[in-house]
Design a protein around this motif. Structure first.
Motif, PDB file in Angstrom:
ATOM      1  N   THR A  59       5.237   1.434  -1.836  1.00 17.53           N
ATOM      2  CA  THR A  59       4.486   0.365  -1.174  1.00 17.53           C
ATOM      3  C   THR A  59       5.457  -0.741  -0.769  1.00 17.53           C
ATOM      4  O   THR A  59       6.240  -1.227  -1.605  1.00 17.53           O
ATOM      5  CB  THR A  59       3.409  -0.209  -2.109  1.00 17.53           C
ATOM      6  N   VAL A  60       5.381  -1.136   0.487  1.00 17.20           N
ATOM      7  CA  VAL A  60       6.233  -2.199   1.016  1.00 17.20           C
ATOM      8  C   VAL A  60       5.339  -3.373   1.397  1.00 17.20           C
ATOM      9  O   VAL A  60       4.396  -3.205   2.185  1.00 17.20           O
ATOM     10  CB  VAL A  60       7.045  -1.723   2.239  1.00 17.20           C
ATOM     11  N   GLN A  61       5.619  -4.557   0.839  1.00 20.01           N
ATOM     12  CA  GLN A  61       4.857  -5.766   1.144  1.00 20.01           C
ATOM     13  C   GLN A  61       5.746  -6.722   1.939  1.00 20.01           C
ATOM     14  O   GLN A  61       6.832  -7.086   1.489  1.00 20.01           O
ATOM     15  CB  GLN A  61       4.382  -6.449  -0.138  1.00 20.01           C
ATOM     16  N   VAL A  62       5.250  -7.080   3.109  1.00 20.64           N
ATOM     17  CA  VAL A  62       6.015  -7.932   4.016  1.00 20.64           C
ATOM     18  C   VAL A  62       5.308  -9.276   4.115  1.00 20.64           C
ATOM     19  O   VAL A  62       4.227  -9.376   4.717  1.00 20.64           O
ATOM     20  CB  VAL A  62       6.144  -7.293   5.413  1.00 20.64           C
ATOM     21  N   PRO A  63       5.882 -10.356   3.552  1.00 17.99           N
ATOM     22  CA  PRO A  63       5.251 -11.679   3.681  1.00 17.99           C
ATOM     23  C   PRO A  63       5.441 -12.249   5.087  1.00 17.99           C
ATOM     24  O   PRO A  63       6.410 -11.917   5.782  1.00 17.99           O
ATOM     25  CB  PRO A  63       6.002 -12.508   2.631  1.00 17.99           C
ATOM     26  N   ASP A  64       4.509 -13.083   5.486  1.00 22.26           N
ATOM     27  CA  ASP A  64       4.557 -13.693   6.823  1.00 22.26           C
ATOM     28  C   ASP A  64       4.828 -12.653   7.899  1.00 22.26           C
ATOM     29  O   ASP A  64       5.832 -12.727   8.640  1.00 22.26           O
ATOM     30  CB  ASP A  64       5.647 -14.783   6.883  1.00 22.26           C
ATOM     31  N   PRO A  65       3.961 -11.665   8.005  1.00 24.49           N
ATOM     32  CA  PRO A  65       4.265 -10.540   8.911  1.00 24.49           C
ATOM     33  C   PRO A  65       4.305 -10.925  10.381  1.00 24.49           C
ATOM     34  O   PRO A  65       4.942 -10.223  11.173  1.00 24.49           O
ATOM     35  CB  PRO A  65       3.118  -9.565   8.640  1.00 24.49           C
ATOM     36  N   ASP A  66       3.644 -12.017  10.763  1.00 21.54           N
ATOM     37  CA  ASP A  66       3.599 -12.385  12.187  1.00 21.54           C
ATOM     38  C   ASP A  66       4.777 -13.243  12.622  1.00 21.54           C
ATOM     39  O   ASP A  66       4.921 -13.529  13.819  1.00 21.54           O
ATOM     40  CB  ASP A  66       2.287 -13.117  12.483  1.00 21.54           C
ATOM     41  N   ILE A 154       9.399  -4.107  -2.492  1.00 21.41           N
ATOM     42  CA  ILE A 154       9.300  -2.641  -2.430  1.00 21.41           C
ATOM     43  C   ILE A 154       8.939  -2.146  -3.825  1.00 21.41           C
ATOM     44  O   ILE A 154       9.732  -2.292  -4.761  1.00 21.41           O
ATOM     45  CB  ILE A 154      10.614  -2.014  -1.941  1.00 21.41           C
ATOM     46  N   GLU A 155       7.752  -1.576  -3.961  1.00 20.30           N
ATOM     47  CA  GLU A 155       7.270  -1.069  -5.248  1.00 20.30           C
ATOM     48  C   GLU A 155       7.377   0.460  -5.246  1.00 20.30           C
ATOM     49  O   GLU A 155       6.787   1.116  -4.391  1.00 20.30           O
ATOM     50  CB  GLU A 155       5.827  -1.499  -5.491  1.00 20.30           C
ATOM     51  N   LYS A 156       8.091   0.990  -6.233  1.00 19.73           N
ATOM     52  CA  LYS A 156       8.338   2.433  -6.289  1.00 19.73           C
ATOM     53  C   LYS A 156       7.396   3.181  -7.226  1.00 19.73           C
ATOM     54  O   LYS A 156       7.557   4.377  -7.432  1.00 19.73           O
ATOM     55  CB  LYS A 156       9.789   2.678  -6.712  1.00 19.73           C
ATOM     56  N   ASN A 157       6.455   2.481  -7.833  1.00 23.37           N
ATOM     57  CA  ASN A 157       5.416   3.101  -8.667  1.00 23.37           C
ATOM     58  C   ASN A 157       5.978   3.825  -9.888  1.00 23.37           C
ATOM     59  O   ASN A 157       5.344   4.734 -10.434  1.00 23.37           O
ATOM     60  CB  ASN A 157       4.572   4.107  -7.849  1.00 23.37           C
ATOM     61  N   ASP A 158       7.169   3.437 -10.331  1.00 23.97           N
ATOM     62  CA  ASP A 158       7.733   4.075 -11.514  1.00 23.97           C
ATOM     63  C   ASP A 158       6.907   3.772 -12.763  1.00 23.97           C
ATOM     64  O   ASP A 158       6.784   4.613 -13.658  1.00 23.97           O
ATOM     65  CB  ASP A 158       9.176   3.615 -11.731  1.00 23.97           C
TER      66      ASP A 158
END
Length: 320
Positions: A59-66, A154-158
């Motif tokens: 899972t990829v989290q992008v802050p302020d995507p705009d 970036i969350e790798k779910n480990d």
């Protein structure tokens, strides 16, 4: 015919041992062992599949995507989310990219936020990245993403994968403990039945023993009879367990990745049972499950034989 029966069964074990009750108890024990073993195998299979899925999902989290992306301290055209998606598309180990829309984010946050929605919250853009088996995101790619969009997570779910393995190990331990307890109780029941048989034939066994019959001879006669009854009970219990096990395997097939015919709610259970048994017969169940179920009658037979041997030999040694 009666004479032949007496010659074949000199200790009259067919009358000494409570055949029906012993066979019924062993069958019930085998049924519980089969169901417990099936639950353990199913839990292990599901956890392994879900753990593999978690390992391949990032899972990829992008802050302020705009906002505009940042590269070498210079802004470029487009938005950060577009730049991140474009960069991810160039990675070799990525199978699929999916950006969660507002409805999907609402569904994820509903347990915590209720029906208020996410429109008023400054949420980051969330991207699901599906990797190939064994694929990874290189350090250079991660560094590029954090440069383009500072604060990208970036969350790798480990953690999820380790928790799934922990749950699976716990379930296997509980199942193993349950099987050991059921086997112990079964051995105790077989031992009680053997003692009852010895008590009912005490005079005959004592006379044979005094005439020179060895402890091994008497023990073998009782143990052989108990082993036969244990095998029949184990076989009966295992066969009785097949329909519910087949139905559970049929219903759990979509979750374990196996191909299974779907059944609509409201259908009769008879067609479902038929399809389940056919799928089970044609190898839809895991091989480890089939091997384990096939071993149950023989394991129960061994338990019965050993228990009878020990009980008879101890009982004979206590004779005056």
């Amino acid at each position: 015919m009666n004479k032949h029966k007496r010659v074949r069964d000199g200790l009259a074990l067919s009358r000494a041992l409570p055949d029906r009750s012993l066979l019924t108890m062993v069958a019930a024990m085998s049924l519980l062992i089969a169901l417990t073993f099936t639950a353990a195998v199913g839990a292990q299979s599901l956890s392994e599949r879900w753990a593999r899925g978690a390992a391949n999902l990032i899972t990829v989290q992008v802050p302020d995507p705009d906002k505009a992306p940042v590269t070498d301290s210079h802004t470029t055209g487009g938005s950060r989310i577009e730049a991140v998606l474009g960069t991810l598309k160039t990675a070799p180990d990525i199978v699929q990219l999916h950006r969660l829309d507002e409805q999907e984010l609402d569904a994820l946050l509903k347990p915590w936020l209720g029906n208020t929605g996410t429109a008023a919250l400054p949420l980051p853009a969330v991207i699901e990245v599906d990797l190939t088996s064994g694929g990874i995101l290189s350090d250079d790619l991660v560094s590029t993403l954090t440069t383009i969009a500072p604060g990208t997570l970036i969350e790798k779910n480990d953690d999820w994968r380790s928790q799934l393995h922990t749950v699976a190990r716990s379930l296997l331990f509980c199942a193993g403990l349950a099987i050991v307890l059921v086997g112990t109780i079964g051995a105790a029941v077989i031992g009680m039945a053997t003692r009852l048989g010895l008590g009912s034939r005490r005079e005959s066994v004592t006379i044979l023993h005094e005439l020179g019959a060895s402890d091994g001879y008497v023990a073998r006669r009782f143990a052989s009879r108990v082993a036969v009854l244990s095998f029949l009970g184990g076989l009966a219990g295992t066969l009785v367990s097949l329909p519910p096990i087949a139905i559970l395997s049929h219903l759990m097939a979509p979750f374990s990745g196996a191909v299974s015919t779907t059944t609509q709610s409201g259908e009769n259970w008879l067609p479902i049972l038929k399809d389940s048994l056919l799928a089970f017969w044609h190898g839809a169940a895991p091989q480890s499950l089939l091997i384990g179920l096939g071993c149950i009658p023989f394991v129960v037979t061994l338990i019965g034989w050993v228990t009878a041997q020990v009980i008879v030999r101890v009982w004979l040694r206590r004779l005056p």
